[in-house]
Design a protein around this motif. Sequence first.
Motif, PDB file in Angstrom:
ATOM      1  N   ALA A 103     -11.111  -1.482   1.369  1.00 28.41           N
ATOM      2  CA  ALA A 103     -11.784  -1.160   0.108  1.00 28.41           C
ATOM      3  C   ALA A 103     -10.714  -0.715  -0.883  1.00 28.41           C
ATOM      4  O   ALA A 103      -9.847   0.094  -0.545  1.00 28.41           O
ATOM      5  CB  ALA A 103     -12.814  -0.059   0.314  1.00 28.41           C
TER       6      ALA A 103
ATOM      7  N   TYR B 264      -9.826   0.892  -4.656  1.00 26.56           N
ATOM      8  CA  TYR B 264     -10.377   1.728  -5.722  1.00 26.56           C
ATOM      9  C   TYR B 264      -9.319   1.978  -6.796  1.00 26.56           C
ATOM     10  O   TYR B 264      -8.132   2.031  -6.500  1.00 26.56           O
ATOM     11  CB  TYR B 264     -10.794   3.094  -5.175  1.00 26.56           C
TER      12      TYR B 264
ATOM     13  N   ARG C 218      -8.973   2.405   3.205  1.00 26.95           N
ATOM     14  CA  ARG C 218      -9.163   2.384   1.753  1.00 26.95           C
ATOM     15  C   ARG C 218      -7.808   2.493   1.064  1.00 26.95           C
ATOM     16  O   ARG C 218      -6.918   3.179   1.543  1.00 26.95           O
ATOM     17  CB  ARG C 218     -10.069   3.537   1.319  1.00 26.95           C
TER      18      ARG C 218
END
Length: 164
Positions: free
Chosen positions: A91, A93, A130
């Motif tokens: 993920a 971000y 992440r």
Amino acid sequence: MDGNIARDVTRNRVKHVAEGYTNAKGRAVAGLGGGFQFCRLSEEPLFRADGSIRPDVTFAQLAEFVWFAETGTGYTGPADSLLLGVHEGRAIYLLYNGILRDKSDLGGNVLNSRTLAVLDEALPSFDGPRVVYGARARFDKAKLARLRITFHQLPYELAVKTWF
């Protein structure tokens, strides 16, 4: 030269070489395989000569840049979400330019307990690794490792990452 030569001519030529085509005599010519991406460069660099991000760079512009630097693919995700997307099980971000409507040191562009909760809310059932880009992290390397977060400080690590 026509400003759209890459999009209108070169792209089609590369596509025919990769996928194959029918020549002028009506014979099928096999493609060589492979693929390509057509990318458009911004008119101005995102970074100033001193390495800082230009103050007029929008979240959407930096999101495209971060996504490409991280994945090598074009960005098609939302221009208003700190979660850029999931690529190959990671993920990705971006905490930048007040995406959380808060530019204070306690939130917005800084990875801390509050912004970590927002990351969790953005993808609640995700438990993979992440990657977070932001101004700074309030967690030490050991805690980031436990959280399975790779943190990249803007603009420094992004600028370094782009010099292959």
